[in-house]
Motif scaffolding. Structure first.
Motif, mmCIF file in Angstrom:
data_model
loop_
_atom_site.group_PDB
_atom_site.id
_atom_site.type_symbol
_atom_site.label_atom_id
_atom_site.label_comp_id
_atom_site.label_asym_id
_atom_site.label_seq_id
_atom_site.Cartn_x
_atom_site.Cartn_y
_atom_site.Cartn_z
ATOM 1 N N ARG A 284 10.109 -10.175 -11.323
ATOM 2 C CA ARG A 284 10.602 -10.071 -9.804
ATOM 3 C C ARG A 284 10.542 -8.759 -9.254
ATOM 4 N NH1 ARG A 284 14.062 -13.691 -7.760
ATOM 5 N NH2 ARG A 284 14.776 -14.356 -10.037
ATOM 6 N N LYS A 285 10.351 -7.657 -10.363
ATOM 7 C CA LYS A 285 10.401 -6.239 -9.907
ATOM 8 C C LYS A 285 9.062 -6.031 -9.125
ATOM 9 C CE LYS A 285 8.428 -3.613 -12.733
ATOM 10 N NZ LYS A 285 8.084 -2.877 -13.917
ATOM 11 N N TRP A 286 8.031 -6.808 -9.522
ATOM 12 C CA TRP A 286 6.957 -6.502 -8.937
ATOM 13 C C TRP A 286 6.738 -7.210 -7.411
ATOM 14 C CZ3 TRP A 286 4.341 -2.577 -10.357
ATOM 15 C CH2 TRP A 286 4.307 -2.040 -11.807
ATOM 16 N N LEU A 287 7.259 -8.374 -7.427
ATOM 17 C CA LEU A 287 7.465 -9.311 -6.187
ATOM 18 C C LEU A 287 8.108 -8.353 -5.237
ATOM 19 C CD1 LEU A 287 7.898 -12.772 -7.544
ATOM 20 C CD2 LEU A 287 5.658 -11.787 -6.739
ATOM 21 N N ASP A 288 9.067 -7.810 -5.580
ATOM 22 C CA ASP A 288 9.906 -7.098 -4.591
ATOM 23 C C ASP A 288 9.646 -5.900 -4.041
ATOM 24 O OD1 ASP A 288 12.198 -8.689 -5.284
ATOM 25 O OD2 ASP A 288 13.187 -7.352 -6.596
ATOM 26 N N ARG A 289 8.343 -5.416 -4.382
ATOM 27 C CA ARG A 289 7.359 -4.501 -3.726
ATOM 28 C C ARG A 289 6.600 -4.914 -2.633
ATOM 29 N NH1 ARG A 289 5.564 -0.561 -8.731
ATOM 30 N NH2 ARG A 289 4.354 0.265 -7.023
ATOM 31 N N ILE A 290 6.354 -6.116 -2.531
ATOM 32 C CA ILE A 290 5.223 -6.741 -1.523
ATOM 33 C C ILE A 290 5.689 -6.490 -0.075
ATOM 34 C CG2 ILE A 290 4.143 -8.871 -0.825
ATOM 35 C CD1 ILE A 290 3.989 -9.796 -3.762
ATOM 36 N N ARG A 291 6.985 -7.173 0.370
ATOM 37 C CA ARG A 291 7.409 -7.137 1.710
ATOM 38 C C ARG A 291 7.416 -5.638 2.125
ATOM 39 N NH1 ARG A 291 12.080 -10.708 4.367
ATOM 40 N NH2 ARG A 291 11.974 -10.057 6.429
ATOM 41 N N PRO A 292 8.203 -4.555 1.293
ATOM 42 C CA PRO A 292 7.870 -3.301 2.051
ATOM 43 C C PRO A 292 6.346 -2.796 2.341
ATOM 44 C CG PRO A 292 9.407 -3.232 0.121
ATOM 45 C CD PRO A 292 8.692 -4.544 0.353
ATOM 46 N N GLN A 293 5.496 -3.236 1.460
ATOM 47 C CA GLN A 293 3.941 -2.718 1.816
ATOM 48 C C GLN A 293 3.592 -3.635 2.975
ATOM 49 O OE1 GLN A 293 1.516 -2.232 -2.024
ATOM 50 N NE2 GLN A 293 3.017 -3.412 -2.654
ATOM 51 N N MET A 294 3.828 -4.741 3.237
ATOM 52 C CA MET A 294 3.265 -5.427 4.449
ATOM 53 C C MET A 294 3.958 -4.758 5.599
ATOM 54 S SD MET A 294 3.209 -9.542 3.736
ATOM 55 C CE MET A 294 2.021 -10.130 2.601
ATOM 56 N N GLU A 295 5.306 -4.297 5.748
ATOM 57 C CA GLU A 295 5.954 -3.657 6.685
ATOM 58 C C GLU A 295 5.308 -2.293 6.830
ATOM 59 O OE1 GLU A 295 10.007 -3.745 5.495
ATOM 60 O OE2 GLU A 295 10.549 -5.577 6.243
ATOM 61 N N ALA A 296 4.933 -1.758 5.756
ATOM 62 C CA ALA A 296 4.320 -0.411 6.124
ATOM 63 C C ALA A 296 2.741 -0.422 7.004
ATOM 64 C CB ALA A 296 3.778 0.273 4.672
ATOM 65 N N ASN A 297 2.163 -1.776 6.913
ATOM 66 C CA ASN A 297 1.072 -2.139 7.796
ATOM 67 C C ASN A 297 1.287 -2.777 8.996
ATOM 68 O OD1 ASN A 297 -1.571 -1.315 5.742
ATOM 69 N ND2 ASN A 297 0.301 -2.010 4.461
ATOM 70 N N GLY A 298 2.534 -2.617 9.428
ATOM 71 C CA GLY A 298 2.940 -3.246 10.748
ATOM 72 C C GLY A 298 2.951 -4.668 10.817
ATOM 73 N N ILE A 299 3.364 -5.390 9.447
ATOM 74 C CA ILE A 299 3.410 -6.794 9.379
ATOM 75 C C ILE A 299 4.994 -7.056 9.403
ATOM 76 C CG2 ILE A 299 2.913 -8.841 8.116
ATOM 77 C CD1 ILE A 299 0.341 -7.307 6.835
ATOM 78 N N GLU A 300 5.369 -7.424 10.264
ATOM 79 C CA GLU A 300 6.941 -7.714 10.748
ATOM 80 C C GLU A 300 7.397 -9.304 10.288
ATOM 81 O OE1 GLU A 300 9.004 -5.264 10.654
ATOM 82 O OE2 GLU A 300 7.409 -3.789 11.074
ATOM 83 N N GLU A 301 6.489 -10.198 10.893
ATOM 84 C CA GLU A 301 6.705 -11.465 10.910
ATOM 85 C C GLU A 301 6.455 -11.833 9.338
ATOM 86 O OE1 GLU A 301 5.260 -15.928 12.827
ATOM 87 O OE2 GLU A 301 4.243 -14.061 13.367
#
Length: 427
Positions: A284-301
């Motif tokens: 789960r530790k690695w999975l928790d890092r996915i959404r912040p990276q998407m947001e850093a690339n402008g992916i909000e949805e």
């Protein structure tokens, strides 16, 4: 005593692996200065004030890093003169790495990393500077993450085949800090030892606290890495070409299943091209890092477009198939060996066919199954045969191998390449 006014000179001497003695050091100093040193027959043994040099050893002080901001630019407003100083106890080999030459300053021309190509690519600042023997430095691996270097060196006795050679300066005037991780040729033993990288010199990524995440860029996409916590930084740099290929194959109608997702680098690449993603991993530790990276690339949805599933991949592949789930692209990037949720140990060498057989039914008709492994002991031919067996067992005997991709240019190798990348077209 009695020689307080004598001038003091500093000289460095390099010895090849093997036995070194004080007499060797004395001879090296004599050759450098062109005159006698203590212990040499040409020195006067009766006159204490004779023209001779005294050879002493001193502790090492590192004072060579140029102080740069996270973006790699010089910070001329600092009051510290633009240098970072540190003292630390390190092994002999790492001390050799730290040595900058006389006066411990960076000299143009001593930089051994990439000077062209990736080093001048404004879209990418995370890549491999030195890849061991293939780049002329056996035992050494040096990765660049923005303004930081991540150094690994295999330990081992030279008499037992271990490589312990020195690595001269890598600093090119834009390095903020160096992390070091001692490694071993058998990486499967490292997890139980919980080895962590240490800041060898310079500035930490987050000296004032924070989450310690460092944004880096690869082909214009932002990823987050962490340099001081574990062997893995959160992105495998040797898959740069595959992430670029994946992004080029995706659009808003593409659905991607990323198995053994780790910190989600493949998912991030696909999402930036508009794809929907499902990331599956047992940590789960690695999975928790996915959404912040998407947001850093402008992916909000997020809802309805992206999902993370925490669980055993073998178990969840069967569940997803039972649900009738289908994907345009399924990615299988398992570790060489691991222990599943049910404490069952498996390995790519033994179980790749079973994994492919579970994943193939999830691929849409005319979709793609991307299989990859970094198991150095598994030859490409055998891995391909195992994947083909899995496809046959799943009822896809007509599946064809569509793409074989080599490793990037900064991962040149001696002998067969350790990472094998095969893309299969499912009929």
């Amino acid at each position: 005593r009695g020689r307080d006014a004598d001038p003091v000179s500093t000289v460095s001497a390099t010895f090849t692996d093997g036995v070194s003695t004080c007499s060797l050091a004395a001879s090296a100093c004599q050759d450098r200065f062109g005159d006698s040193v203590r212990g040499d027959p040409r020195a006067d043994p009766l006159d204490r004030r004779a023209s001779r040099r005294l050879v002493h050893c001193a502790s090492m002080t590192v004072a060579s890093l140029v102080d740069v901001d996270v973006d790699g630019t010089n910070d001329d407003d600092d009051d510290d003169g633009g240098t970072i100083e540190a003292e630390c106890d390190v092994t002999d080999d790492v001390a050799n790495y730290l040595r900058r030459g006389d006066d411990a300053v960076f000299r143009d021309g001593s930089f051994l990393g990439r000077r062209a190509g990736l080093a001048t690519n404004g879209m990418t600042d995370a890549y491999r500077e030195v890849n061991g023997a293939a780049d002329g430095h056996p035992g050494w691996v040096v990765d660049r993450y923005g303004a930081w270097l991540f150094v690994q060196q295999e330990e081992g006795d030279i008499r037992d085949g271990g490589v312990r050679g020195p690595l001269p300066s890598l600093h090119d005037g834009r390095t903020a800090g160096v992390y070091h991780l001692p490694t071993r040729a058998d990486r499967s033993t490292m997890g139980s030892e919980r080895l962590k990288p240490v800041l060898l010199e310079g500035r930490a990524v987050s000296p004032g606290g924070g989450d310690g995440m460092l944004p880096v860029r690869e082909n214009g996409i932002t990823y987050h890495v962490e340099l001081g916590e574990s062997l893995s930084t959160g992105i495998f740099l040797d898959q740069r070409l595959q992430r670029a290929w994946l992004a080029g194959r995706c659009d808003a109608d593409t659905r991607v299943l990323n198995c053994f997702a780790h910190a989600g680098a493949f998912s991030i690449a696909a999402a930036t091209a508009g794809a929907q993603t499902v990331s599956l991993d047992l940590d789960r530790k690695w999975l928790d890092r996915i959404r912040p990276q998407m947001e850093a690339n402008g992916i909000e949805e997020w809802d309805g477009r992206h999902d993370c599933i925490y669980g055993d991949c073998f178990d969840w592949l069967a569940r997803l198939a039972k649900r009738g789930e289908q994907f345009d692209i399924v990615i299988l990037d398992p570790p060489s060996t691991s222990v599943g949720k049910k404490k069952k140990r498996w390995s790519v060498k033994n179980d790749a066919a079973e994994l492919v057989a579970l994943a193939a039914p999830l691929v849409k008709r005319d979709g793609l199954l991307f299989t990859t492994t970094n198991s150095a002991g598994l030859r490409a031919e055998r891995f391909a045969r195992m994947c083909k067996k899995g496809l046959d067992d799943a009822g896809f005997a007509d599946a064809r191998l569509e793409r074989v991709s080599p490793m990037p240019s900064d991962f040149s190798s001696v002998g067969p390449q350790p990472v094998k990348n095969f893309v299969w077209r499912i009929p």
